[in-house]
Design a protein around this motif. Structure first.
Motif, PDB file in Angstrom:
ATOM      1  N   SER A 160      30.702  34.374  40.140  1.00 16.83           N
ATOM      2  CA  SER A 160      31.701  35.402  39.849  1.00 16.83           C
ATOM      3  C   SER A 160      31.641  35.741  38.366  1.00 16.83           C
ATOM      4  CB  SER A 160      33.099  34.912  40.232  1.00 16.83           C
ATOM      5  OG  SER A 160      34.070  35.906  39.933  1.00 16.83           O
ATOM      6  N   THR A 162      32.921  38.894  35.297  1.00 16.81           N
ATOM      7  CA  THR A 162      33.759  40.041  34.961  1.00 16.81           C
ATOM      8  C   THR A 162      33.093  40.789  33.822  1.00 16.81           C
ATOM      9  OG1 THR A 162      35.768  38.865  35.623  1.00 16.81           O
ATOM     10  CG2 THR A 162      36.028  40.792  34.207  1.00 16.81           C
ATOM     11  N   VAL A 217      35.440  52.360  37.080  1.00 13.51           N
ATOM     12  CA  VAL A 217      36.445  51.450  37.604  1.00 13.51           C
ATOM     13  C   VAL A 217      37.428  52.173  38.519  1.00 13.51           C
ATOM     14  CG1 VAL A 217      38.074  51.715  35.717  1.00 13.51           C
ATOM     15  CG2 VAL A 217      37.964  49.536  36.931  1.00 13.51           C
ATOM     16  N   ASP A 221      36.402  48.703  41.604  1.00 13.04           N
ATOM     17  CA  ASP A 221      36.587  47.716  40.546  1.00 13.04           C
ATOM     18  C   ASP A 221      36.042  46.345  40.914  1.00 13.04           C
ATOM     19  OD1 ASP A 221      38.371  46.993  42.475  1.00 13.04           O
ATOM     20  OD2 ASP A 221      40.148  46.983  41.186  1.00 13.04           O
ATOM     21  N   ARG A 222      35.394  46.231  42.092  1.00  9.44           N
ATOM     22  CA  ARG A 222      34.788  44.947  42.468  1.00  9.44           C
ATOM     23  C   ARG A 222      33.599  45.208  43.391  1.00  9.44           C
ATOM     24  NH1 ARG A 222      37.470  39.659  45.543  1.00  9.44           N
ATOM     25  NH2 ARG A 222      35.600  39.128  46.745  1.00  9.44           N
ATOM     26  N   TYR A 223      32.536  44.435  43.177  1.00 11.71           N
ATOM     27  CA  TYR A 223      31.343  44.523  44.004  1.00 11.71           C
ATOM     28  C   TYR A 223      31.004  43.133  44.520  1.00 11.71           C
ATOM     29  CZ  TYR A 223      30.727  49.164  41.982  1.00 11.71           C
ATOM     30  OH  TYR A 223      30.904  50.461  41.590  1.00 11.71           O
ATOM     31  N   ASP A 224      30.829  43.009  45.846  1.00 10.16           N
ATOM     32  CA  ASP A 224      30.425  41.745  46.465  1.00 10.16           C
ATOM     33  C   ASP A 224      28.943  41.867  46.813  1.00 10.16           C
ATOM     34  OD1 ASP A 224      33.054  41.099  46.226  1.00 10.16           O
ATOM     35  OD2 ASP A 224      33.543  41.413  48.349  1.00 10.16           O
ATOM     36  N   PHE A 249      30.168  37.908  42.948  1.00 13.47           N
ATOM     37  CA  PHE A 249      31.322  38.796  42.866  1.00 13.47           C
ATOM     38  C   PHE A 249      31.389  39.365  41.453  1.00 13.47           C
ATOM     39  CE2 PHE A 249      32.409  35.465  45.982  1.00 13.47           C
ATOM     40  CZ  PHE A 249      32.527  36.257  47.118  1.00 13.47           C
ATOM     41  N   HIS A 251      33.417  41.740  38.955  1.00 11.76           N
ATOM     42  CA  HIS A 251      34.698  42.398  38.721  1.00 11.76           C
ATOM     43  C   HIS A 251      34.557  43.359  37.542  1.00 11.76           C
ATOM     44  CE1 HIS A 251      36.736  39.468  41.380  1.00 11.76           C
ATOM     45  NE2 HIS A 251      35.868  38.607  40.883  1.00 11.76           N
ATOM     46  N   GLU A 253      36.351  45.806  34.749  1.00  3.76           N
ATOM     47  CA  GLU A 253      37.627  46.038  34.089  1.00  3.76           C
ATOM     48  C   GLU A 253      37.459  47.112  33.012  1.00  3.76           C
ATOM     49  OE1 GLU A 253      37.474  42.501  30.693  1.00  3.76           O
ATOM     50  OE2 GLU A 253      38.916  42.374  32.359  1.00  3.76           O
TER      51      GLU A 253
END
Length: 793
Positions: A160, A162, A217, A221-224, A249, A251, A253
């Motif tokens: 994960s 960000t 965003v 706002d999130r990519y798996d 993951f 994220h 921002e």
């Protein structure tokens, strides 16, 4: 009774005399006993892991025992090193050798696994069936080879990160790791996304994940991401068990990147009162959301008494007002307030501090001055008289302001409008060597002064000029490719890129020369050959500057004469001559004639016998190549009836490859002669070479004539007779409006074609241009009309 006792005695003696297995087989006591031992004390074999039952280990050398007696029945047994019972020893007899074979067991026996154990050392015992005393031992080292039976595994399996929405493209944002317990190529694997991704990319070997697209965003706002590690080795089980998956993951921002930007507009307050407006501040922030909203504008410095405050009018506009009536007599030079803006981002961003100078309007009226103490302007050197240099005025400007230029040597080239402060040129500047003119503007009533520096920009008004009117050089044909032949040189009096020169060769025929575009050095790009090419090369070298808005070019003729040198050796027209003559062949009679050709200007060739004429029977004319019999052959013995003459030719410097003339003398035939030779086709090749040279010379002359007739730019463009002498325009004409159109022709009266380096149009077309309007002062009445044209008004 005696006979059975004798037989029993003999058997006991045989048993006593039989040697044990541990005895030295070479000892004196066992000389008559056959040897029983393995061929090596240690064997090395290999077998793949996960091998099926009854898979035999592979050995590069044969394992086993030589059969000294064909009657032996040898058996093998593993005595140690196989605690799991994975292997079995077998015998196999072929001829006089009993092979030891090691195989994997079948049934429920365990499977070989290299990752658990990759080597086994087995102790194998050999014995002869029925012969308890014949035994031998050896060791077999079995190496378990790797199979691609394991898949790569991620560690960890979930990641994960960000990242900011503004992350630049090709930025590394994460790295996944995986391992494969196999070895070699079986342990290699590569990474890729399970599903196609537009915004991200993964390096196939390092596992580094890069950003490859622009993030937003607001859209997501999130990519798996699912990343697969795929085995590169040979697959044992199809597509099963060769890859594994990890999840990443990402994220996104929004980051507060940009600081607010303030724009301050002062407001002259006419009355002394509380809450007077002195300035308006507008603030912009190019971030989005809260990051782009303005939180406040505050006074950092310059107001210790708190005489001013900031009032928010709109979202991005603020007013600077006074909290009380200010006594400006105590601030004769005004106040300097330092302002700063702050946005609502996280973390907040602050604008650059900005100083606001506040003065009361009555005070401001007394502080007239030029906007700058020192002005720097640029002017093209081909600007015609009347070209505007700039506006130079004091502010606030009184109604009776009057401007003049302080007299100097530089001011003679310019004039100023006394009412408006507009400075314009009064002369042409093309023949002036100065690059910078220094002027001083004076407002007469206030005696205020300002310096003006006019920098003259170079224009491309000079054509490159060659140092010679033509170039001519003589070159030997023997110079190798890459040899510098000569250097052409041109100069351009313009400055910068306008005076930077490059060179090029312009010729319709292909030349064996090239030119360095920067140095002007002409060199050969192939080996030169006088016999196969024209003797004279005539071509044009063009010098082009890098000027703007168009290049200027000049040309010069270059003539290169190719000089012949003696670089070819003579070649025989016929070689390998052989024949017979009778023993009574007459003296001084012609036997055969040698013929050699020298390609270098058909040089005369000399001939000579090198060897084979030790008896002096033959004579070769050095000039004609005629071979005659010099002395009678009648006295020769039959064993001296074959002669091999080695003959060469020379042009005085180079010798040909020798040729042989084999002569056999026969008996029984009267006055007989017969000769044969092998043709070399030298004369034909020479003719073809001369024909090629003749064609090349003819083509060169034809193309030179074409260049002379059509590619020379002899005429200069001329303006149409309707060219206006003066133009009147309205003062409110918009910028970019078309003012007038001019026509120019290239030799319109004669009707000759317009020529260029790239095309030959059939007729001359007028060159047209539209000029943009610029406000300028008209030239003085006695100003001479310029003799040169300009591209734009």
């Amino acid at each position: 009774l005696f006979i059975p006792l004798l037989s029993l005695t003999l058997q006991l003696l045989l048993l006593i005399s039989k040697p044990s297995a541990g005895y030295n087989q070479n000892s004196h006591e066992t000389q008559d006993v056959p040897s029983f031992s393995f061929t090596h004390s240690v064997y090395h074999a290999t077998v793949h892991e996960n091998s099926a039952a009854r898979t035999y280990a592979n050995s590069k050398i044969k394992m086993g025992i030589q059969l000294s007696k064909r009657s032996w029945e040898i058996r093998y047994r593993i005595t140690s090193g196989d605690d799991e019972g994975l292997f079995k020893a077998e015998d196999y007899v072929l001829g006089d050798f009993s092979f030891l074979r090691i195989r994997t067991k079948g049934g429920n026996a365990a499977i070989l696994n290299r990752e658990i154990q990759d080597n086994y050392v087995l102790t194998v015992k050999a014995y002869v069936k029925g012969e308890s005393l014949l035994e031998a031992w050896t060791k077999v080292s079995i190496q378990v080879l790797d199979m691609n039976d394991l898949r790569p595994l991620f560690s960890p399996t979930t990641y994960s990160v960000t990242i900011a929405e503004s992350t630049p493209l090709r930025t590394s944002i994460a790295q996944v790791t995986a391992t494969d317990a196999d070895i070699g190529s079986n342990g290699e694997f590569y990474f890729f996304f399970k599903d196609k991704m537009e915004l991200f990319a993964v390096h196939p070997t390092s596992g580094v994940v890069y950003l490859s697209g622009k993030l937003n965003v607001d859209e997501q706002d999130r990519y798996d991401l699912e990343i697969m590690a795929v085995d590169r080795g040979m697959k044992l089980y199809g597509n099963n068990g060769v890859s594994s998956t990890a999840k990443l993951f990402v994220h996104i921002e929004r980051v507060n990147e940009r600081a607010p930007v303030m724009t301050v507009v002062t407001h002259a307050s006419a009355r002394l009162e509380k809450n007077s407006l002195y300035a308006l501040v507008s603030v912009e922030d190019f971030d989005e959301g809260l990051n782009g909203e303005i939180d406040s504008v505050y006074i950092m410095d310059g107001d210790p008494s708190g005489q001013f405050y900031i009032e928010r009018r709109e979202e991005e506009e603020f007013a600077i007002k006074s909290t009380e009536i200010i006594n400006w007599e105590t601030f004769p030079y005004g106040c300097n307030l330092t302002l700063q803006a702050k946005d609502r981002g996280t973390p907040p961003q602050f604008s650059a501090p900005q100083v606001l100078h506040i003065m009361f309007s009555n005070q401001q009226a007394t502080e007239a001055n030029f906007e700058q103490e020192f002005y720097v302007v640029s002017l093209n050197e081909v600007s015609p008289p009347g070209t505007i240099v700039g506006f130079f005025k004091i502010k606030p400007e009184p109604d009776d302001a009057e401007y003049i230029l302080t007299p100097s040597a530089d001011s003679a080239f310019f004039k100023i409008n006394t009412l408006t402060g507009v400075i314009s040129t009064s002369r042409w500047l093309t023949h002036v060597s100065k690059d910078i003119f220094s002027l001083e503007v004076l407002e007469v009533d206030s005696n205020l002064r300002a310096k003006v520096q006019v920098a003259i920009e170079d224009a491309n008004d000079n054509t490159p000029e060659f140092s010679q009117s033509f170039y001519e050089v003589f070159v030997n044909e023997s110079v190798p490719a890459g040899t510098n032949i000569l250097t052409v040189s041109a100069v351009d009096e313009d400055k910068g890129e306008n005076g930077y020169i490059t060179y090029s060769i312009h010729c319709l025929q292909q030349l064996p020369f090239k030119i360095n575009q920067f140095s002007g050095v002409i060199s050969s790009n192939t080996d030169l050959d006088f016999e196969a090419s024209p003797e004279v090369f005539v071509f044009v070298v063009r010098a082009s500057d890098w000027g703007s808005p168009y290049r200027r070019e000049s040309e010069v003729n270059v003539t290169i004469h190719l000089q012949n040198i003696n670089d070819n050796k003579p070649l025989f027209e016929k070689v390998a001559c052989k024949g017979v003559i009778s023993v009574d062949f007459p003296v001084d009679e012609v036997i055969t004639t040698m013929s050699a050709i020298d390609i270098d200007e058909l040089e005369l060739v000399k001939y000579k016998i090198i060897s084979g004429n030790e008896l002096g029977l033959f004579d070769l004319n050095p000039d004609s190549g005629v071979l005659v019999l010099r002395n009678s052959l009648s006295a020769l013995s039959p064993k001296h009836s074959i002669f091999s003459l080695k003959i060469t030719s020379t042009d005085g410097e180079n010798f040909s490859d020798p040729m042989f003339v084999n002569i056999s003398v026969v008996h029984g035939k009267s006055l007989y002669k017969h000769f044969t030779c092998k043709e070399t086709s030298v004369a034909q090749r020479l003719a073809e070479k001369l024909l090629k040279k003749s064609k090349a010379s003819t083509k060169s002359k034809t193309e030179e004539g074409f260049i002379d007739l059509f590619s020379v730019n002899r005429q200069t463009p001329q303006f149409d007779k309707a060219f206006p002498t003066d133009i009147a325009v309205q003062e409110d004409l918009k910028v970019g409006s078309s003012v007038f159109q001019v026509n120019a022709y290239d030799d319109r009266s004669s009707g000759s074609p317009c020529l260029s380096s790239s095309s030959l149009p059939h007729d001359c077309k007028a060159a047209q241009t539209s000029a943009q309007f610029k406000r300028f002062e008209p030239p003085e009445p006695d100003q001479p009309v310029p003799s040169r044209s300009t591209r734009a008004l």
